[in-house]
Design an enzyme around this catalytic site. Sequence first.
Site, PDB file in Angstrom:
ATOM      1  N   SER A  42       0.812  -1.215   0.000  1.00 54.04           N
ATOM      2  CA  SER A  42       0.000   0.000   0.000  1.00 54.04           C
ATOM      3  C   SER A  42       0.846   1.266   0.000  1.00 54.04           C
ATOM      4  O   SER A  42       0.310   2.366   0.141  1.00 54.04           O
ATOM      5  CB  SER A  42      -0.899   0.000   1.239  1.00 54.04           C
ATOM      6  OG  SER A  42      -0.101  -0.161   2.396  1.00 54.04           O
ATOM      7  N   ARG A  84      -7.387  10.195  -8.589  1.00 48.63           N
ATOM      8  CA  ARG A  84      -7.958  10.315  -7.233  1.00 48.63           C
ATOM      9  C   ARG A  84      -6.857  10.679  -6.228  1.00 48.63           C
ATOM     10  O   ARG A  84      -5.783  10.108  -6.225  1.00 48.63           O
ATOM     11  CB  ARG A  84      -8.603   8.988  -6.832  1.00 48.63           C
ATOM     12  CG  ARG A  84      -9.213   8.967  -5.415  1.00 48.63           C
ATOM     13  CD  ARG A  84      -8.262   8.403  -4.384  1.00 48.63           C
ATOM     14  NE  ARG A  84      -8.893   8.198  -3.080  1.00 48.63           N
ATOM     15  CZ  ARG A  84      -8.215   7.869  -1.973  1.00 48.63           C
ATOM     16  NH1 ARG A  84      -6.909   7.724  -2.010  1.00 48.63           N
ATOM     17  NH2 ARG A  84      -8.846   7.705  -0.843  1.00 48.63           N
ATOM     18  N   THR A 138      -4.653   7.155   8.763  1.00 47.86           N
ATOM     19  CA  THR A 138      -4.749   6.124   7.739  1.00 47.86           C
ATOM     20  C   THR A 138      -6.186   5.622   7.716  1.00 47.86           C
ATOM     21  O   THR A 138      -6.936   5.807   8.672  1.00 47.86           O
ATOM     22  CB  THR A 138      -3.726   4.991   7.990  1.00 47.86           C
ATOM     23  OG1 THR A 138      -3.859   3.982   6.988  1.00 47.86           O
ATOM     24  CG2 THR A 138      -3.919   4.357   9.348  1.00 47.86           C
ATOM     25  N   GLY A 139      -6.565   5.004   6.606  1.00 49.31           N
ATOM     26  CA  GLY A 139      -7.941   4.558   6.456  1.00 49.31           C
ATOM     27  C   GLY A 139      -8.557   5.182   5.226  1.00 49.31           C
ATOM     28  O   GLY A 139      -7.841   5.576   4.306  1.00 49.31           O
ATOM     29  N   THR A 156      -1.513   3.367   4.865  1.00 52.98           N
ATOM     30  CA  THR A 156      -0.568   4.477   4.716  1.00 52.98           C
ATOM     31  C   THR A 156       0.509   4.346   5.760  1.00 52.98           C
ATOM     32  O   THR A 156       0.209   3.980   6.898  1.00 52.98           O
ATOM     33  CB  THR A 156      -1.309   5.814   4.953  1.00 52.98           C
ATOM     34  OG1 THR A 156      -2.327   5.943   3.966  1.00 52.98           O
ATOM     35  CG2 THR A 156      -0.384   7.004   4.896  1.00 52.98           C
ATOM     36  N   THR A 188       1.616   6.888   0.630  1.00 53.22           N
ATOM     37  CA  THR A 188       0.674   5.806   0.338  1.00 53.22           C
ATOM     38  C   THR A 188       0.438   5.672  -1.160  1.00 53.22           C
ATOM     39  O   THR A 188       0.626   6.643  -1.910  1.00 53.22           O
ATOM     40  CB  THR A 188      -0.687   6.082   1.031  1.00 53.22           C
ATOM     41  OG1 THR A 188      -1.563   4.972   0.820  1.00 53.22           O
ATOM     42  CG2 THR A 188      -1.347   7.342   0.499  1.00 53.22           C
TER      43      THR A 188
HETATM   44  N1  ASP Z   1      -5.738   7.078   3.673  1.00 53.59           N
HETATM   45  C1  ASP Z   1      -5.260   6.493   2.454  1.00 53.59           C
HETATM   46  C2  ASP Z   1      -6.048   7.058   1.309  1.00 53.59           C
HETATM   47  O1  ASP Z   1      -7.262   7.124   1.387  1.00 53.59           O
HETATM   48  C3  ASP Z   1      -5.345   5.002   2.416  1.00 53.59           C
HETATM   49  C4  ASP Z   1      -5.120   4.297   3.731  1.00 53.59           C
HETATM   50  O2  ASP Z   1      -4.416   4.801   4.596  1.00 53.59           O
HETATM   51  O3  ASP Z   1      -5.685   3.204   3.916  1.00 53.59           O
HETATM   52  O4  ASP Z   1      -5.460   7.376   0.311  1.00 53.59           O
END
Ligand code: ASP
Length: 278
Positions: A49, A169, A192-193, A141, A159
């Site tokens: 990721s 995006r 993160t998320g 991330t 990320t």
């Molecule tokens: N926050 C990151 C994004 O939406 C992805 C992640 O951390 O899971 O790009």
Amino acid sequence: MSGPVAVATWRFGKGAVEGALKALRDGGTALDAVEAGIRVVEADPEVDSVGLGGAPNSEGVVELDAAMMEGRTLRVGAVAALRDVLHPISVARKVMEETQHVLLVGEGALKFALEHGFRRQDLTTEESRRKWREWKDAHDTIGLVVLDGEGNMAAGCSTSGSAYKLPGRVGDSPIVGAGLYVDDDVGGAAATGRGEDIMRYCSCFLAVEHMRRGLSPQEACLEVVRRIYEREGKVSVYLVALDREGRYGAAGIKKGFPYAVGSEGRSLLLEGAYLVEG
Ligand code: ASP
């Protein structure tokens, strides 16, 4: 005053905090530590990721987001939808230090990177191509917040964003206040998320402001995820935070958020606090 402390998202954050603390031991600044720590994860093809081997977009192309912030000056540099460069965190730092801008995207970011000596390379791996063909979900991330031994703080994140996203995006990670924020007067946070949810709540800025009004890092993270949970339900949002005293914490809406902490001589993995089981 606290000695050096680093806190980072996920299990792979352990490599990042260890890299960050080593950079400080070698005489680096908090910014050097954030950059060095994040580069460890960007270069690891096993992390699906971030950086090399990161999940590609819907067209099979890896597009990376990264940012860096300095707590003393509130300077920020960021890149978004950057293709073909292994270390977007280092490009983000160059944006911060060598331009008058905060965020460069897409073609412009790539052109800037190439002009500054970064090499162009394919960031897919056999494994990431296989997963893309099977269209498996993957996102995460590396977010890292560092306090050096002199009260200077820095934060960064990197990320490949949400897997199989639409080309172009941009998530929360390169957006100051959303994916990261740090202010030496208070502390810092990284997220993160699901970026779309993290962004709409200015999550890391909010966490730092909660610490500014006296909450501990852990309480501040919980307060942010609670705010999001009240309106969005069980979405994926997780934060780590570190304050200027060296206190740290982490929380997610859902259970299952390992994070890494390191201080002089040791690093460990902990479980973030959470609101609901899953
Ligand atoms: N926050 C990151 C994004 O939406 C992805 C992640 O951390 O899971 O790009």
